[in-house]
Write an enzyme that holds these catalytic residues in place. Structure first.
Site, mmCIF file in Angstrom:
data_model
loop_
_atom_site.group_PDB
_atom_site.id
_atom_site.type_symbol
_atom_site.label_atom_id
_atom_site.label_comp_id
_atom_site.label_asym_id
_atom_site.label_seq_id
_atom_site.Cartn_x
_atom_site.Cartn_y
_atom_site.Cartn_z
ATOM 1 N N GLU A 92 0.814 -1.212 0.000
ATOM 2 C CA GLU A 92 0.000 0.000 0.000
ATOM 3 C C GLU A 92 0.857 1.276 0.000
ATOM 4 O O GLU A 92 0.584 2.209 -0.733
ATOM 5 C CB GLU A 92 -0.896 -0.018 1.253
ATOM 6 C CG GLU A 92 -1.738 1.218 1.439
ATOM 7 C CD GLU A 92 -3.170 0.993 1.022
ATOM 8 O OE1 GLU A 92 -3.577 -0.181 1.000
ATOM 9 O OE2 GLU A 92 -3.863 1.974 0.719
ATOM 10 N N ASP A 93 1.874 1.300 0.841
ATOM 11 C CA ASP A 93 2.560 2.562 1.118
ATOM 12 C C ASP A 93 3.939 2.723 0.487
ATOM 13 O O ASP A 93 4.569 3.765 0.649
ATOM 14 C CB ASP A 93 2.725 2.751 2.639
ATOM 15 C CG ASP A 93 1.372 2.884 3.340
ATOM 16 O OD1 ASP A 93 0.394 3.196 2.642
ATOM 17 O OD2 ASP A 93 1.317 2.672 4.556
#
Ligand code: MN
Length: 725
Positions: A92-93
């Site tokens: 995700e990051d």
């Protein structure tokens, strides 16, 4: 650290975030050194990936996933889960992709991280209770591997522990979601400790004021309680000693959030609730639990109607215990739980105990115990392995449903395998009947698309659009099916009426008459004779073949003709669009330009055959059942026809013929191999063509192929009954 006391806030001061060193020490207690090393590598990899990112608290980002992993290490989960927890925010990051994770840490880790990432993408919006329930189920249904949920719960737990760093508004929303979604999921999975912590932290963040007041009151009450419960516990220990039962007696403290909820539910005061005392008795074996129960009941009288045997009938999450409530001194109720050590493990860590079992580095005794309770559970669930047990838990947790969003964010529950059309009918019958297209996750998708959990579906309708009979073949919900059927029945009826009036006109034309010329009185008399209420009923019966048009026509003529006229009535034109009541025989596959004739099938309309079809021999026996038909001019649609291709038996010849058919812009519906010997193979193709010309062109193309010996249109010698499909 005394876990329960820290939850109750009895130990003041903030909890120190466990760091990598704590995590490694934690996993080293139960995992082999090579796995511990793998976990260390994952932490290093994660730290590099998240480099430069900070938590709201100011800590480097990696502190969060490491702390989440430590929560799972407390549950003694397997190395894949721990590694996945460390890397749970990486997809995700950071720029790291799933493929890279799979390469470095194995496909299981990559799948878990990917699953967590997907869960994070769906957001809980609605506060209603029913929605919360659906949302929980949707989350559970979305994961193929339960470890995804475990990582998600650990992630949430750590986020709740550090929620103070957030702005108050955000804090409240997260806390509510925790109480409504995640704590119940933890409970459902039997993760009792996590559930308690999530509830306690959630309650504190959502209602800080109420939490403080309740906590203070509870602390005051605790003093007396401890003394009182201590006496009862000692009494029971003595009784067990006398009976020769080895048992551990623990006092149980009520937790803030459950007290708060009870107060709300029962509208009672804190005093009422706090005056309920709890004890837990842990023994070695199942039969000892029942003996211990007898001892307990001999010391204090049981309250009638309060005994529950969750050993014989466990809760869905695997929880087992005997529950009873005693009349204590002065009539104070004392709630008692009796269970074995194994049951206690399940009660505290539930589903996580399964991976504990897998973790390998357990003492023999411990492994044996876990194996035993697992197999106990399996027995209770019926025959099968522990995998099957989990599967059965999953079936229960993930009922046969998919959960999808409407464009407004509401959740609709559909049976598994549901398509866009099922969804449209679930929204509203009118939407189903008029749907023409759909957007799934904002992309156009065919109506037969099977929906997956978490997708957002938008239906595009058109005025005057109608359900397609073919939908019945792929919808799975009862609602869609019955709505389509009902619509088709109506359609079939109006089609039958229309066909019936054409058939009657055709029959009347033989006598130079038509329906228009039939006088109302004659019509009325004919209807009366057949016990029909109106013209539509008559036309429908004729259209369905339940009444024969020539016989009715004669009845409708002003005077009975003396003799049967010679020859056939003028033919009825067919176009292939009638669909429900005009069908094309699958013995001879007629196509436009073929000379044709139709069979009137009672209750099913007419079936069109080629004139040279073997089944038309039936005409001689039942001429009244056959009627002349012709093709309408300018037919646009395609018809199914069948050709037989005799080829040299050779590798790849089927593919070659199919490819050559495709060059003539023809779709192949079906292929079968009818005969095969060492030299010859007979291939049967069902193809879609416009007319004879199209088919002839196609046959010419195939015939030119070197390995093709013969190409024919087929006329199968099916029985007439069989042909009428
Ligand atoms: Mn996270």
């Amino acid at each position: 650290m005394d876990y329960a006391s820290s939850l109750l806030g009895l130990l003041p001061g903030a909890r120190r975030t466990p760091g990598l060193r704590d995590l490694l020490a934690n996993v080293a207690t139960y995992l082999p050194p090579d796995q511990v090393e793998r976990i260390r590598e994952a932490a290093e990899f994660g730290a590099t990936a998240h480099k430069g990112q900070k938590r709201l608290s100011g800590e480097p980002y990696i502190a969060h996933p490491v702390a989440a992993a430590d929560i799972l290490a407390d549950l003694r989960l397997d190395a894949d889960t721990i590694v996945a927890a460390i890397l749970h925010d990486v997809i995700e990051d950071t720029p790291i992709a799933k493929g890279e994770l799979a390469e470095r840490f194995g496909p299981a880790v990559a799948e878990i991280v990917d699953g967590v990432t997907k869960l994070d993408q769906i957001k809980f919006k609605n506060r209603e209770e029913a929605q919360a329930e659906s949302f929980r189920k949707m989350l559970l249904a979305m994961v193929r591997d339960l470890r995804v949920i475990l990582v998600k719960l650990a992630d949430r737990t750590h986020n709740m522990r550090t929620i103070d760093a957030m702005a108050p508004v955000r804090r409240r929303a997260i806390a509510r979601e925790t109480l409504e979604i995640y704590a119940p999921i933890a409970e459902r999975l039997g993760l009792y400790k996590l559930k308690l912590e999530l509830e306690d932290l959630g309650f504190q963040a959502a209602h800080p004021q109420r939490y403080r007041v309740l906590e203070r009151a509870l602390r005051r009450a605790r003093g007396n309680q401890k003394e009182f419960l201590g006496k009862i516990a000692a009494q029971l220990r003595t009784a067990f000693g006398k009976a020769g039962i080895e048992a551990t007696v623990e006092t149980r403290e009520k937790h803030l959030y459950s007290i708060y909820r009870k107060m709300q539910r029962k509208r009672s005061t804190l005093a009422d609730i706090i005056d309920v005392y709890g004890l837990r008795i842990i023994v070695g074996s199942v039969d000892t639990t029942y003996r211990a129960l007898g001892v307990v009941h001999s010391v204090h009288k049981p309250m009638p109607g309060r005994f529950k045997d969750y050993i014989a009938i466990p809760r869905v999450n695997g929880y087992q215990s005997l529950h009873t409530t005693l009349f204590g001194p002065n009539g104070v109720p004392i709630e008692v739980q009796i269970r074995t050590t194994d049951m206690h493990v399940v009660a505290e860590s539930g589903i996580a105990a399964h991976w504990k079992y897998k973790a390998g580095d357990m003492s023999v005794a411990e492994r044996e115990r876990t194996r035993q309770w697992l197999s106990n559970l399996v027995e209770l669930q019926g025959e099968g392995s522990s995998e099957e047990f989990l599967e059965s838990v999953k079936v229960d947790l993930f009922p046969d449903k998919v959960y999808v969003f409407t464009p407004k964010g509401e959740i609709l529950r559909l049976p598994r395998g549901a398509t866009v059309v099922d969804y449209a009918y679930a929204v509203h019958t009118g939407v189903g009947n008029r749907c023409v297209a759909a957007k799934v996750d904002r992309r156009l998708a065919p109506l037969r698309t099977v929906l997956r959990n978490g997708q957002t579906v938008e239906i595009i309708t058109a005025k005057g659009a109608m359900p397609n009979p073919a939908w019945v073949n792929f919808v799975v919900s009862a609602k869609a099916r019955s709505a389509i059927r009902q619509y088709l029945r109506g359609l079939r009826r109006s089609e039958a009426i229309e066909l019936g009036s054409r058939l009657l006109n055709q029959a009347l034309a033989e006598f130079k008459s038509s329906l228009e010329e039939v006088s109302p009185a004659t019509m009325q008399a004919a209807l009366g004779e057949h016990g029909m209420k109106d013209r539509d009923e008559l036309y429908e019966k004729v259209g369905l073949g339940e009444q024969l048009a020539p016989l009715i026509a004669r009845r409708l003529l002003p005077s009975m003709p003396e003799e049967t006229p010679s020859g056939m009535p003028p033919p009825l034109a067919v176009a292939g669009t009638e669909g429900l009541l005009v069908t094309y025989a699958r013995c001879c596959f007629p196509i436009p330009n073929d000379p044709i004739i139709a069979y009137l099938s009672a209750g099913r309309g007419i079936v069109v055959h080629r004139e040279d079809c073997v089944n038309v021999e039936d005409y001689r026996k039942h001429p009244e059942k056959w009627l002349p038909v012709v093709w309408e001019a300018n037919i646009e649609r395609q018809f199914v026809s069948q050709i037989r291709v005799d080829v040299v038996n050779k590798l790849g010849v089927l593919a070659a013929v199919a490819a050559s058919i495709s060059t003539t812009e023809t779709n192949i519906d079906h292929v079968s191999i009818e005969e095969r010997d060492s030299e010859l193979t007979v291939l049967m193709f069902e193809v879609r063509v416009r007319d004879r010309k199209h088919l002839a062109g196609l046959m010419r193309t195939v015939r030119r192929m070197p390995d093709v010996l013969r190409v024919n249109r087929t006329i199968a010698a099916h029985s007439p009954g069989k042909a009428r499909s």
